[in-house]
Each structure stands twice: as structure tokens, then as C-alpha cells.
Scaffold this active site. Structure first.
Site, PDB file in Angstrom:
ATOM      1  NE  ARG A  49      -3.566  -2.320   2.640  1.00 18.69           N
ATOM      2  CZ  ARG A  49      -4.350  -2.590   3.686  1.00 18.69           C
ATOM      3  NH1 ARG A  49      -4.286  -1.814   4.766  1.00 18.69           N
ATOM      4  NH2 ARG A  49      -5.167  -3.621   3.665  1.00 18.69           N
ATOM      5  CG  ASP A  51       3.043   6.452   2.290  1.00 19.93           C
ATOM      6  OD1 ASP A  51       2.276   5.610   2.786  1.00 19.93           O
ATOM      7  OD2 ASP A  51       4.173   6.715   2.753  1.00 19.93           O
ATOM      8  NE  ARG A 196       6.900  10.000   2.368  1.00 16.59           N
ATOM      9  CZ  ARG A 196       5.754  10.662   2.532  1.00 16.59           C
ATOM     10  NH1 ARG A 196       4.594  10.005   2.523  1.00 16.59           N
ATOM     11  NH2 ARG A 196       5.764  11.959   2.720  1.00 16.59           N
TER      12      ARG A 196
END
Length: 255
Positions: A49, A51, A196
């Protein structure tokens, strides 16, 4: 009939992979295209999934269709109804019960980081433009610490952090060619924003704001607020997903 497909997309215009109550997810566009072929709703399961704003060239999805399709024809038909920033790159029949998420052995992400005072316009939105110089020796030392089993609680978006935050990272490395650096990380699974935040912490070490020992301490399950920034989404790609053997769909592939 059970199918799997490898999907690529530029995530800039989307609110992430998943269907969204507000905004548009990549999943929604693909399911709409498949529904047009099937004549009824189709639900897809994805390996990862991503972002909002994150890209992919190796996302894998699985889904069920009543109609039987030749894989190359299915690719053409689905892409005909997709916007130009999303594409099915390949498809195949797979064994019944194949699940793109549950059967994945590992996922690999690559973060492309451009260092310099100017960014070539054609790279806009495709790399993280980082204007600061990095000490790459320190960055590589820090990067090596990610490998193995660690508690990545400090590397997870607080509002979406599960109870168990231990993850296994198989490999993590940083390479550089000219102004372009590439952070590559491969693991069994990832927390929300994890890659990230990993990149944001490498940035803190590379700029000399934090030490390698500081980053080592974060891997013991510290709170998110002790960690550094979340790097921007642009430049991050879901690069590859493995199901064993030759991949992408490994031994589950029928044709």
C-alpha cells in the site's frame, strides 16, 4: 479465473494506492477498468500500500474474473481504460487462492535522491531534490544498521502504528552516481511511511545533524518523536515484489 498483474504508476496525482473516502487511489482506477470488462465490481489485492505521491514499477495485484482472458489481451483491455499515469505491465493466470499480499516473500523499494542546487526539469516529481551535501561514508554506515530484525516503531506514522512494529530488513544500501543517490531497501513487510522515515533519518546523519549511534538507538523501539523528518514521497518507488523462483509471480504462475 484467478489472475495476477504487475502494475506501474506515477503516484503524483493520487492519494495513495488504496481507495479513498476523499481523493482518488490508484486501486480505484484499476478496479473501475476491470469492472468495465467483467460487467460487475471487481476487487483487487495489492502486494503493498503505497503512500500518496509514491510511485511504482513493480506493484503486484491479484483478482478474480469470471471471463477467461489471454494474458496479453487482458493487458491491452485494462490499459485501454486506464489514465496514462497508470499501466498494467504484464498479467498471468495464477493458481487458485493466490494472494498478492500474503504470498509475497519480500518487497523492494528504491528512493531516488538528487543532490545539487538545480534540478533538471524532467526529473521534477520523480526524485527527491535534496539541496544538502551528504557524508556518504556515514550514510552507508547508518544504512547497514537497518539490516536484520529490529523494532521500527520510530519509523512508523504515529496515527497508523500497529501494536507489533518489528520488521525484517534483508538488505539496505545507498549507491551514488554523480548527483543521483539511490537508497534501496528490501524487507518482508513495511510500516506506514517506514521507508520515507528511514530516508529522512539517513538525511539527518548525512548532513551531520545526527550520529550513526543515534540512529542505532532508534532501532530499539523508540517513539516516533525521537526520529527525524519523513522524506517527501516523490522519488520513492515500489520497485519489485518477489514470490520466489524467477518472479514476479513465481511458482503460482499458470501461464
Amino acid at each position: 479465473m484467478r489472475y495476477a498483474a504487475r502494475v506501474g504508476y506515477m503516484g503524483t496525482a493520487y492519494s495513495g494506492w488504496q481507495r479513498q473516502a476523499m481523493g482518488t487511489g490508484v486501486q480505484e482506477k484499476i478496479e473501475e477498468s476491470l469492472a468495465a470488462l467483467e460487467g460487475k465490481p471487481v476487487t483487487v489485492t495489492a502486494a503493498g500500500r503505497t503512500d500518496a505521491g509514491v510511485h511504482a514499477c513493480g506493484q503486484v495485484i491479484s483478482f478474480e474474473l469470471e471471463k477467461e482472458w489471454r494474458p496479453d489481451k487482458l493487458v491491452l483491455a485494462v490499459n485501454f481504460r486506464l489514465p496514462p499515469d497508470i499501466a498494467v505491465l504484464e498479467a498471468a493466470r495464477v493458481l487458485p487462492g493466490f494472494d498478492a499480499r500474503r504470498h509475497a516473500l519480500w518487497r523492494e523499494y528504491r528512493f531516488f535522491i538528487w543532490h545539487g542546487n538545480a534540478l533538471p526539469p524532467f526529473l521534477h516529481g520523480r526524485v527527491w531534490w535534496n539541496r544538502f551535501r551528504w557524508d556518504f561514508e556515514e550514510v552507508r554506515r547508518a544504512c547497514a544498521l537497518f539490516e536484520g530484525d529490529h523494532d521500527f516503531r520510530a519509523f512508523c506514522k504515529t496515527a497508523e502504528c500497529p501494536e507489533r512494529t518489528v520488521r525484517t530488513i534483508h538488505t539496505a544500501s545507498v549507491t551514488r552516481k554523480g548527483r543521483l543517490a539511490v537508497f534501496t531497501v528490501r524487507g518482508n513487510a513495511f510500516l506506514t511511511n517506514m521507508v520515507r522515515i528511514m530516508a529522512g533519518n539517513l538525511n539527518a546523519v548525512g548532513r551531520g545533524k545526527k550520529s550513526v549511534e543515534w540512529l542505532k538507538g532508534l532501532l530499539g523501539g523508540q517513539a516516533r518523536e525521537n526520529s527525524a523528518m519523513t522524506a517527501p514521497a516523490e522519488g520513492l518507488y515500489l520497485w519489485k515484489v518477489s514470490y520466489g523462483e524467477g518472479t514476479p509471480f513465481g511458482p503460482y504462475r499458470v501461464e
